[in-house]
Design a protein around this motif. Sequence first.
Motif, PDB file in Angstrom:
ATOM      1  N   PHE A 281      20.124  31.466  28.269  1.00 31.26           N
ATOM      2  CA  PHE A 281      21.275  31.741  27.412  1.00 31.26           C
ATOM      3  C   PHE A 281      22.591  31.553  28.164  1.00 31.26           C
ATOM      4  O   PHE A 281      23.491  30.839  27.704  1.00 31.26           O
ATOM      5  CB  PHE A 281      21.171  33.167  26.863  1.00 31.26           C
ATOM      6  CG  PHE A 281      22.483  33.709  26.353  1.00 31.26           C
ATOM      7  CD1 PHE A 281      22.999  33.286  25.138  1.00 31.26           C
ATOM      8  CD2 PHE A 281      23.206  34.620  27.110  1.00 31.26           C
ATOM      9  CE1 PHE A 281      24.213  33.775  24.680  1.00 31.26           C
ATOM     10  CE2 PHE A 281      24.425  35.111  26.656  1.00 31.26           C
ATOM     11  CZ  PHE A 281      24.928  34.683  25.443  1.00 31.26           C
ATOM     12  N   TRP A 282      22.717  32.189  29.323  1.00 30.68           N
ATOM     13  CA  TRP A 282      23.993  32.202  30.037  1.00 30.68           C
ATOM     14  C   TRP A 282      24.383  30.798  30.526  1.00 30.68           C
ATOM     15  O   TRP A 282      25.553  30.405  30.429  1.00 30.68           O
ATOM     16  CB  TRP A 282      23.910  33.168  31.210  1.00 30.68           C
ATOM     17  CG  TRP A 282      25.198  33.341  31.957  1.00 30.68           C
ATOM     18  CD1 TRP A 282      25.493  32.918  33.206  1.00 30.68           C
ATOM     19  CD2 TRP A 282      26.385  33.981  31.466  1.00 30.68           C
ATOM     20  NE1 TRP A 282      26.782  33.248  33.544  1.00 30.68           N
ATOM     21  CE2 TRP A 282      27.359  33.906  32.497  1.00 30.68           C
ATOM     22  CE3 TRP A 282      26.719  34.609  30.274  1.00 30.68           C
ATOM     23  CZ2 TRP A 282      28.624  34.433  32.361  1.00 30.68           C
ATOM     24  CZ3 TRP A 282      27.996  35.141  30.134  1.00 30.68           C
ATOM     25  CH2 TRP A 282      28.929  35.045  31.165  1.00 30.68           C
ATOM     26  N   TYR A 285      25.285  28.456  27.535  1.00 34.93           N
ATOM     27  CA  TYR A 285      26.585  28.860  27.003  1.00 34.93           C
ATOM     28  C   TYR A 285      27.719  28.333  27.882  1.00 34.93           C
ATOM     29  O   TYR A 285      28.735  27.829  27.383  1.00 34.93           O
ATOM     30  CB  TYR A 285      26.629  30.386  26.915  1.00 34.93           C
ATOM     31  CG  TYR A 285      27.999  30.967  26.646  1.00 34.93           C
ATOM     32  CD1 TYR A 285      28.569  30.930  25.380  1.00 34.93           C
ATOM     33  CD2 TYR A 285      28.728  31.565  27.671  1.00 34.93           C
ATOM     34  CE1 TYR A 285      29.829  31.461  25.142  1.00 34.93           C
ATOM     35  CE2 TYR A 285      29.983  32.095  27.445  1.00 34.93           C
ATOM     36  CZ  TYR A 285      30.536  32.047  26.183  1.00 34.93           C
ATOM     37  OH  TYR A 285      31.778  32.572  25.946  1.00 34.93           O
ATOM     38  N   SER A 303      19.796  26.120  32.794  1.00 41.49           N
ATOM     39  CA  SER A 303      19.249  26.580  31.513  1.00 41.49           C
ATOM     40  C   SER A 303      17.810  26.114  31.334  1.00 41.49           C
ATOM     41  O   SER A 303      16.952  26.861  30.844  1.00 41.49           O
ATOM     42  CB  SER A 303      20.127  26.087  30.357  1.00 41.49           C
ATOM     43  OG  SER A 303      20.009  24.684  30.175  1.00 41.49           O
ATOM     44  N   LEU A 427      17.917  35.589  22.594  1.00 44.14           N
ATOM     45  CA  LEU A 427      18.369  34.878  23.785  1.00 44.14           C
ATOM     46  C   LEU A 427      17.923  33.418  23.782  1.00 44.14           C
ATOM     47  O   LEU A 427      18.723  32.509  24.061  1.00 44.14           O
ATOM     48  CB  LEU A 427      17.839  35.582  25.043  1.00 44.14           C
ATOM     49  CG  LEU A 427      18.470  36.934  25.398  1.00 44.14           C
ATOM     50  CD1 LEU A 427      17.688  37.600  26.522  1.00 44.14           C
ATOM     51  CD2 LEU A 427      19.928  36.776  25.796  1.00 44.14           C
ATOM     52  N   ILE A 430      19.627  31.311  20.715  1.00 46.05           N
ATOM     53  CA  ILE A 430      21.039  31.009  20.994  1.00 46.05           C
ATOM     54  C   ILE A 430      21.143  30.051  22.181  1.00 46.05           C
ATOM     55  O   ILE A 430      21.961  29.116  22.181  1.00 46.05           O
ATOM     56  CB  ILE A 430      21.825  32.304  21.265  1.00 46.05           C
ATOM     57  CG1 ILE A 430      21.834  33.196  20.020  1.00 46.05           C
ATOM     58  CG2 ILE A 430      23.262  31.979  21.683  1.00 46.05           C
ATOM     59  CD1 ILE A 430      22.446  34.558  20.248  1.00 46.05           C
ATOM     60  N   GLY A 431      20.312  30.274  23.205  1.00 47.29           N
ATOM     61  CA  GLY A 431      20.311  29.352  24.343  1.00 47.29           C
ATOM     62  C   GLY A 431      19.913  27.948  23.941  1.00 47.29           C
ATOM     63  O   GLY A 431      20.507  26.961  24.399  1.00 47.29           O
TER      64      GLY A 431
END
Length: 789
Positions: A281-282, A285, A303, A427, A430-431
């Motif tokens: 996710f992080w 994003y 990712s 997570l 959205i990722g």
Amino acid sequence: MHLLQLAVLLPFLGAIIVPIIYYYTKRLHPGYVALLFPVSAAAILISLRAAGQHISSMNWMPHIGLNLDFHLDGFAFLFTMLITVIGTLVIFYSISYLGRREALGHFYCYLLIFMGAMLGVVLSDNVIALYLFWELTSISSFLLISFWNHKSKSIQGALKSMLITVFGGLMLLGGLLSLVAITHTFSIREMIAMRSEITASPLFTVALLFILLAAFTKSAQFPFHIWLPDAMEAPTPVSAYLHSATMVKAGIYLVARFTPIFAVSSLWIYAVTFAGAITLFWASYNAVKQRDLKGVLAYSTISQLGLMMTLLGIGGISLHFGHDEIFYMSIVACVFHIFNHASFKGALFMVVGIIDHETGTRDLRKLSGLLHVMPLTFTAAAMGALSMAGVPPFNGFLSKEMFLTSMFDSSESALFNPFAVFLLLALVIIGSLFTFIYSIKLVKDIFFGQRQALPKEPHEAPLMFLASPFILISIVIITGLIPNILTPMIESASSAVLNKPIEHIHISHWHGINPALLTTLAIFIVGTLMVFAFDKWKKIYQLQPEHFTFNTLYQDALQYSERIPHSVNSKIIRSGSRLHVMLIFGTLILLTIAAFLMNPIDLGKWQLAEIRIHEVILVVIILIATYMVLIAKSRIFSIIMLSAIGYSVGLFFVFFNAPDIALTQLTIETISTALFLMCFFHLPKLTLYGETAKFKISNAVVAILSGLAVIVISLVAYGHRFYPSINEYYIKNVYELAAGKNMVNVILVDFRGFDTLFESSVLGIAGIGIYTLIKLRYRKDDEHEETKK
């Protein structure tokens, strides 16, 4: 030598041979010579796999358990093919990428060392050898990332990767040694067979956490991901190799290899699954907001690594409950995606290198409208990006569908509660959405729109330059259209990870209308809308404070780790030698007190020899001389009294029938006294220091306590002899083993020869240092005289 060992050794031989050939034959590009080594290693590994030869062993340092034990199972074979085949393509690509003015001999030397280290990591069955090769990947990657050492960013990126991955390496060592302490074996295969003993050990959790830290740092999992974007300062061939097929996947390999041991723990499954999901996710994003092409690919790599780690976590559930469930397909999906990611990400890195090479920039704000001038590059970039986005019919779509299916299947596990399942799905979905966005946006921003002025006039790259990325893209297409061509390799690799046979795997594009397919369609629709409406929602990236990032925390920690020790060290140095002595003896006093508080003082059984009158006289002389040192008003008198103490001690050795030691003592005492007299004669008077009562009292306290500590330790040690004295061994063996009659000389020269050698080395180093200081002083004086003239 077994052929499996030769396959690992070949890149190391190449690292020696290629620079030598390049040094003597400048006309021949060293890349062509370097190609021979990965090709040969790949041929050997394929032949061994076909012949069913999987194991080789060679004793290296058996006393410490370090042997070159290699095991070529299905999972190791998959990685060796990625390492050697993609390594071959990277070397061929670098021939066009790097100019003749580069340090080509150094480049291929570092690259081949890294290749050999990676082969050692994935093939080692011996845990000490695994650690050795693991750390060698960190060292060689440091050299590769800092290859352009005239750039400060390259040095900083290499240093960051080195610090974080070497920290992980130390954690790996701790975890592996914990497993060795439990199982008393250095073999990974034997450890897997002893997993019940490992699970029952109190060191189980320690080993688990250490190995996870090692894997997370190497594979750039949140929050250790910060080193990978900075590592993009390396030349593009290095990025294509390290960050698509090799180094960053070492952590994935480690987790997969030790899953049969640790998957029985819910801590392992939760840590691996959610670390991967958060990383997915992080990183996805943050990839969208990057302005540098390699920055986008860096975060996309992070990712994708998070995706693989999540699959390994879910796949471990099948081992957690002790029987095969639907979750073993997560391991299959992970193995498949390891291959797919290496193919499309390697191609994308090479495409980015071509764009940078032919336009002179990687800045996305300057790149646009290149479709018409670089159509072949666009084709490779589009296919690689679509595969990364999970669009059919490319291979990335297949493994991404298997990934989403595994995530939805996680709700059927008793291990995850409803909230954990909801958080996990949120997570990963959205990722995956942001993965689609940055993949499509990458192609859209580079190749469409109005073309701008660039540092170089853009044009299509030569075919030789395009060959490597197009070979990888062809693999993307073929494995996407005919996925079951890889089934034997995937089944074998998955079976090796789970340590149980997996058969009859069938991969297809259509599995009916299911949650994974509906989620994919939603991602395509929403992601496409968000790509074209990026200007309207990109302000969300401004919500995060500019200085509140993990990179900032890292830089602050690095600065403080340098500043604080420097400040403390400066204060200690400026405080003079007295403080140093006080610290040393104070530590001795505290340790002695702590030891005897935990263990009451027991002087044990010891016998005193008869005290003779001349020994009493010597003790009285020593006490008087010691008192005179304390009340002395000049340094010269203090030195004379110290000499009296030293000569008296030498006489003790004479009375105790130790003439050699007495001669040594008297000689050293004479030399040191003469040197002290020469040096101290030129120092200021002793009274200039202004010794206060506090100064004298603190000295007295430390001196008395230190003396008492030494006396007590000596008496306790003398009174507790647990082993017979070694002097009997020397008496019996001095003449037979060393053919010498003087016992002291034989002990110093033969039995303790290394001590004497090191002492001589210290004297030599001190001499070189003194000589250097004298030369520097003369040079400074000469420069001063020149300035005057």
